[in-house]
Scaffold this motif. Sequence first.
Motif, PDB file in Angstrom:
ATOM      1  N   GLN A 131      -6.733   0.609 -40.463  1.00  0.00           N
ATOM      2  CA  GLN A 131      -7.744   0.285 -41.461  1.00  0.00           C
ATOM      3  C   GLN A 131      -7.406   0.903 -42.813  1.00  0.00           C
ATOM      4  OE1 GLN A 131     -10.311  -1.848 -41.133  1.00  0.00           O
ATOM      5  NE2 GLN A 131      -9.425  -2.269 -39.130  1.00  0.00           N
ATOM      6  N   LEU A 132      -7.257   0.082 -43.775  1.00  0.00           N
ATOM      7  CA  LEU A 132      -7.074   0.500 -45.157  1.00  0.00           C
ATOM      8  C   LEU A 132      -7.751  -0.584 -45.982  1.00  0.00           C
ATOM      9  CD1 LEU A 132      -5.738   2.515 -47.114  1.00  0.00           C
ATOM     10  CD2 LEU A 132      -3.816   0.947 -47.211  1.00  0.00           C
ATOM     11  N   ALA A 133      -8.990  -0.366 -46.312  1.00  0.00           N
ATOM     12  CA  ALA A 133      -9.794  -1.357 -47.018  1.00  0.00           C
ATOM     13  C   ALA A 133      -9.865  -2.654 -46.213  1.00  0.00           C
ATOM     14  CB  ALA A 133      -9.217  -1.608 -48.413  1.00  0.00           C
ATOM     15  N   GLY A 134      -9.693  -2.571 -44.868  1.00  0.00           N
ATOM     16  CA  GLY A 134      -9.777  -3.750 -44.016  1.00  0.00           C
ATOM     17  C   GLY A 134      -8.650  -4.737 -44.205  1.00  0.00           C
ATOM     18  N   GLU A 135      -7.561  -4.342 -44.793  1.00  0.00           N
ATOM     19  CA  GLU A 135      -6.461  -5.241 -45.111  1.00  0.00           C
ATOM     20  C   GLU A 135      -5.157  -4.763 -44.470  1.00  0.00           C
ATOM     21  OE1 GLU A 135      -6.642  -7.909 -47.228  1.00  0.00           O
ATOM     22  OE2 GLU A 135      -8.602  -7.615 -48.127  1.00  0.00           O
ATOM     23  N   ARG A 136      -4.234  -5.699 -44.277  1.00  0.00           N
ATOM     24  CA  ARG A 136      -2.881  -5.325 -43.851  1.00  0.00           C
ATOM     25  C   ARG A 136      -2.212  -4.600 -45.016  1.00  0.00           C
ATOM     26  NH1 ARG A 136       0.928  -9.562 -42.669  1.00  0.00           N
ATOM     27  NH2 ARG A 136       0.056 -10.613 -44.461  1.00  0.00           N
ATOM     28  N   ARG A 137      -1.304  -3.690 -44.703  1.00  0.00           N
ATOM     29  CA  ARG A 137      -0.637  -2.983 -45.777  1.00  0.00           C
ATOM     30  C   ARG A 137       0.871  -2.996 -45.572  1.00  0.00           C
ATOM     31  NH1 ARG A 137      -1.493   3.423 -44.485  1.00  0.00           N
ATOM     32  NH2 ARG A 137      -0.887   3.242 -42.315  1.00  0.00           N
ATOM     33  N   VAL A 138       1.569  -2.850 -46.667  1.00  0.00           N
ATOM     34  CA  VAL A 138       3.026  -2.751 -46.694  1.00  0.00           C
ATOM     35  C   VAL A 138       3.347  -1.525 -47.546  1.00  0.00           C
ATOM     36  CG1 VAL A 138       5.170  -3.844 -47.459  1.00  0.00           C
ATOM     37  CG2 VAL A 138       3.332  -5.253 -46.529  1.00  0.00           C
ATOM     38  N   VAL A 139       4.221  -0.678 -47.037  1.00  0.00           N
ATOM     39  CA  VAL A 139       4.627   0.513 -47.772  1.00  0.00           C
ATOM     40  C   VAL A 139       6.096   0.346 -48.150  1.00  0.00           C
ATOM     41  CG1 VAL A 139       4.928   3.025 -47.692  1.00  0.00           C
ATOM     42  CG2 VAL A 139       3.005   1.943 -46.498  1.00  0.00           C
ATOM     43  N   VAL A 140       6.397   0.569 -49.419  1.00  0.00           N
ATOM     44  CA  VAL A 140       7.780   0.520 -49.908  1.00  0.00           C
ATOM     45  C   VAL A 140       8.123   1.917 -50.395  1.00  0.00           C
ATOM     46  CG1 VAL A 140       9.398  -0.589 -51.496  1.00  0.00           C
ATOM     47  CG2 VAL A 140       7.420  -1.877 -50.642  1.00  0.00           C
ATOM     48  N   ALA A 141       9.206   2.481 -49.862  1.00  0.00           N
ATOM     49  CA  ALA A 141       9.611   3.839 -50.232  1.00  0.00           C
ATOM     50  C   ALA A 141      11.058   3.841 -50.709  1.00  0.00           C
ATOM     51  CB  ALA A 141       9.456   4.784 -49.043  1.00  0.00           C
ATOM     52  N   PHE A 142      11.324   4.698 -51.683  1.00  0.00           N
ATOM     53  CA  PHE A 142      12.658   4.868 -52.255  1.00  0.00           C
ATOM     54  C   PHE A 142      13.055   6.331 -52.105  1.00  0.00           C
ATOM     55  CE2 PHE A 142      10.352   1.580 -54.434  1.00  0.00           C
ATOM     56  CZ  PHE A 142      11.246   0.511 -54.443  1.00  0.00           C
ATOM     57  N   ARG A 143      14.258   6.581 -51.587  1.00  0.00           N
ATOM     58  CA  ARG A 143      14.787   7.939 -51.445  1.00  0.00           C
ATOM     59  C   ARG A 143      16.167   7.954 -52.076  1.00  0.00           C
ATOM     60  NH1 ARG A 143      11.823   6.829 -47.013  1.00  0.00           N
ATOM     61  NH2 ARG A 143      10.400   8.427 -46.279  1.00  0.00           N
ATOM     62  N   TYR A 144      16.390   8.969 -52.904  1.00  0.00           N
ATOM     63  CA  TYR A 144      17.650   9.050 -53.640  1.00  0.00           C
ATOM     64  C   TYR A 144      18.307  10.403 -53.402  1.00  0.00           C
ATOM     65  CZ  TYR A 144      20.677   9.638 -57.722  1.00  0.00           C
ATOM     66  OH  TYR A 144      21.725   9.887 -58.545  1.00  0.00           O
ATOM     67  N   TRP A 145      19.528  10.358 -52.937  1.00  0.00           N
ATOM     68  CA  TRP A 145      20.392  11.529 -52.838  1.00  0.00           C
ATOM     69  C   TRP A 145      21.564  11.262 -53.766  1.00  0.00           C
ATOM     70  CZ3 TRP A 145      17.701  10.160 -48.403  1.00  0.00           C
ATOM     71  CH2 TRP A 145      16.999  11.186 -47.775  1.00  0.00           C
ATOM     72  N   PRO A 146      22.388  12.255 -54.049  1.00  0.00           N
ATOM     73  CA  PRO A 146      23.460  12.047 -55.033  1.00  0.00           C
ATOM     74  C   PRO A 146      24.408  10.892 -54.706  1.00  0.00           C
ATOM     75  CG  PRO A 146      23.262  14.371 -54.541  1.00  0.00           C
ATOM     76  CD  PRO A 146      22.337  13.645 -53.601  1.00  0.00           C
ATOM     77  N   ARG A 147      24.583  10.554 -53.469  1.00  0.00           N
ATOM     78  CA  ARG A 147      25.565   9.521 -53.114  1.00  0.00           C
ATOM     79  C   ARG A 147      24.954   8.232 -52.568  1.00  0.00           C
ATOM     80  NH1 ARG A 147      29.498  11.354 -55.883  1.00  0.00           N
ATOM     81  NH2 ARG A 147      30.188  13.432 -55.359  1.00  0.00           N
TER      82      ARG A 147
END
Length: 187
Positions: free
Chosen positions: A83-99
């Motif tokens: 449940q998140l405001a009664g809607e489906r959710r999509v999470v987009v994450a970005f992770r950056y390391w030096p290479r």
Amino acid sequence: MSGTPHLVALSVPREPPPSSTYRFRSITLVADYPDTPAAARHTARHVLGEWGLGGLTDDVELCVSELVGNAIHHATPDGRRVQLAGERRVVVAFRYWPRSLFVEVSDEDSTPPTLPAGDLLDPSAGSDDPLLAEGGRGLFIVQSLADATWWAPADQGGKSVFCRFDLGPGRGTLAEAPELGLLTETD
């Protein structure tokens, strides 16, 4: 539903410790709004620009678009709906390391992503372009653009699809950006 993307949550940028070169940013979007893919692409463009990785923007933006599109069109929440405001959710994450840059798109469906099975081709069938299927090319595109692509189930249900973009020769060279404590890509 309005035409305006509804931002559910955006991570607050945390300054990494001075010796660290790790960066993280994520956004949680409501899957059922029409502008969700555009909001995900905009976030990708903004984050990569902020991190000095502009040379990857087109490839990353296309991969994010494909993965978010798949989550929207194919993912149905597991037996229980988060449940998140009664809607489906999509999470987009970005992770950056030096290479490397890692992109993760998570949804609430634990069904593994699959590449579609190919059909036998019959060029005599009269089609103008018998080699192009109507759909199912998204994961092929992601696999072609990223250096690695994989998925993992989430402990609480759902899954994440990941792609990794290696930085270095062929994608620009790495140069130091001492004011950020990071290595960034230069063209």
